[in-house]
Design a protein around this motif. Structure first.
Motif, PDB file in Angstrom:
ATOM      1  N   ARG A  11      40.198  59.184   6.215  1.00 27.89           N
ATOM      2  CA  ARG A  11      41.324  58.581   6.925  1.00 27.89           C
ATOM      3  C   ARG A  11      40.788  57.887   8.173  1.00 27.89           C
ATOM      4  NH1 ARG A  11      47.174  61.216   8.295  1.00 27.89           N
ATOM      5  NH2 ARG A  11      47.430  60.680   6.128  1.00 27.89           N
ATOM      6  N   VAL A  40      41.774  56.201  11.646  1.00 26.99           N
ATOM      7  CA  VAL A  40      42.887  56.236  12.601  1.00 26.99           C
ATOM      8  C   VAL A  40      42.473  55.532  13.884  1.00 26.99           C
ATOM      9  CG1 VAL A  40      43.938  58.339  11.659  1.00 26.99           C
ATOM     10  CG2 VAL A  40      42.255  58.528  13.479  1.00 26.99           C
ATOM     11  N   ASP A  59      47.656  55.290  11.924  1.00 30.37           N
ATOM     12  CA  ASP A  59      47.007  55.342  10.616  1.00 30.37           C
ATOM     13  C   ASP A  59      46.625  53.939  10.173  1.00 30.37           C
ATOM     14  OD1 ASP A  59      46.341  57.440   8.992  1.00 30.37           O
ATOM     15  OD2 ASP A  59      48.372  57.799   8.296  1.00 30.37           O
ATOM     16  N   TYR A  88      44.008  53.449   7.352  1.00 38.95           N
ATOM     17  CA  TYR A  88      43.616  53.449   5.939  1.00 38.95           C
ATOM     18  C   TYR A  88      43.278  54.875   5.533  1.00 38.95           C
ATOM     19  CZ  TYR A  88      40.972  52.206   1.723  1.00 38.95           C
ATOM     20  OH  TYR A  88      40.537  52.104   0.430  1.00 38.95           O
ATOM     21  N   SER A  89      43.589  55.225   4.294  1.00 41.62           N
ATOM     22  CA  SER A  89      43.137  56.518   3.763  1.00 41.62           C
ATOM     23  C   SER A  89      42.854  56.381   2.280  1.00 41.62           C
ATOM     24  CB  SER A  89      44.166  57.626   4.019  1.00 41.62           C
ATOM     25  OG  SER A  89      45.356  57.365   3.324  1.00 41.62           O
ATOM     26  N   ASP A 125      52.633  62.516   3.463  1.00 39.75           N
ATOM     27  CA  ASP A 125      52.680  62.629   4.912  1.00 39.75           C
ATOM     28  C   ASP A 125      54.048  63.123   5.346  1.00 39.75           C
ATOM     29  OD1 ASP A 125      50.494  62.311   6.520  1.00 39.75           O
ATOM     30  OD2 ASP A 125      50.576  60.130   6.525  1.00 39.75           O
ATOM     31  N   LYS A 162      55.916  60.138  13.155  1.00 36.40           N
ATOM     32  CA  LYS A 162      55.008  59.220  13.841  1.00 36.40           C
ATOM     33  C   LYS A 162      54.520  59.759  15.182  1.00 36.40           C
ATOM     34  CE  LYS A 162      54.430  54.513  15.361  1.00 36.40           C
ATOM     35  NZ  LYS A 162      54.940  53.182  15.468  1.00 36.40           N
ATOM     36  N   LYS A 183      52.007  62.502  14.582  1.00 38.89           N
ATOM     37  CA  LYS A 183      50.785  61.930  14.031  1.00 38.89           C
ATOM     38  C   LYS A 183      49.953  61.278  15.145  1.00 38.89           C
ATOM     39  CE  LYS A 183      50.841  60.019  10.020  1.00 38.89           C
ATOM     40  NZ  LYS A 183      51.123  59.097   8.929  1.00 38.89           N
ATOM     41  N   ILE A 203      46.214  62.275  16.264  1.00 39.02           N
ATOM     42  CA  ILE A 203      45.142  61.280  16.352  1.00 39.02           C
ATOM     43  C   ILE A 203      44.466  61.377  17.713  1.00 39.02           C
ATOM     44  CG2 ILE A 203      44.693  58.786  16.502  1.00 39.02           C
ATOM     45  CD1 ILE A 203      46.850  58.486  14.243  1.00 39.02           C
ATOM     46  N   LEU A 208      45.999  66.178   9.503  1.00 40.86           N
ATOM     47  CA  LEU A 208      45.806  64.809   9.037  1.00 40.86           C
ATOM     48  C   LEU A 208      45.028  64.743   7.730  1.00 40.86           C
ATOM     49  CD1 LEU A 208      44.930  63.202  12.491  1.00 40.86           C
ATOM     50  CD2 LEU A 208      47.056  62.883  11.189  1.00 40.86           C
TER      51      LEU A 208
END
Length: 132
Positions: free
Chosen positions: A21, A23, A29, A31-32, A39, A43, A46, A50, A76
């Motif tokens: 992932r 971040v 976010d 890309y993963s 998920d 937000k 998250k 991060i 995550l």
């Protein structure tokens, strides 16, 4: 984004990593790839997770840390990929702080020195593109 996808696929294909992932402190976010993860994190939480990941890796001299499976940032990563969690610092979009969160269903000793060196080199490769 295509360079991020290439880096992620390379890490998945050539190391014991099973989940990646990317971040960023500003974008969240990016890309993963790996296990399908639903998920269920809102937000705001998250972004807080991060920041926690970025704080953990910023304290490292080498730009990479291994986190325990019960670290807050582990949320995550899918549950099945938390046996080993690595966080690699990278340069994000327009110079922002970012990191690659790497999960594996194998323990840290499964990663060889060469694997870890490759992850660091791929982070540098990413940094070349984001600084332009």
């Amino acid at each position: 984004k295509s360079s991020i996808a290439k880096i992620s696929k390379t890490i998945i294909n050539y190391t014991p990593a099973t989940y990646i992932r990317f971040v960023d402190e500003k974008m969240g976010d990016i890309y993963s790839i790996g296990s399908n993860m639903e998920d269920m994190i809102d937000k705001n939480e998250k972004m807080s997770l991060i920041k926690t990941s970025l704080d953990a890796v910023s304290e490292s001299r080498g730009g990479r840390v291994a986190l325990p499976g019960d670290h807050p940032s582990s949320k995550l990563v899918p549950q099945s990929e938390r046996r080993c969690i690595l966080v690699q610092k990278i340069v994000g979009w327009k110079g922002s702080n970012a990191c690659i969160i790497i999960g594996s269903n194998r323990l840290l000793p499964a990663f060889t020195k060469t694997d870890l060196r490759w992850i660091g080199q791929l982070a540098e490769y990413n940094n070349l593109f984001t600084k332009q």
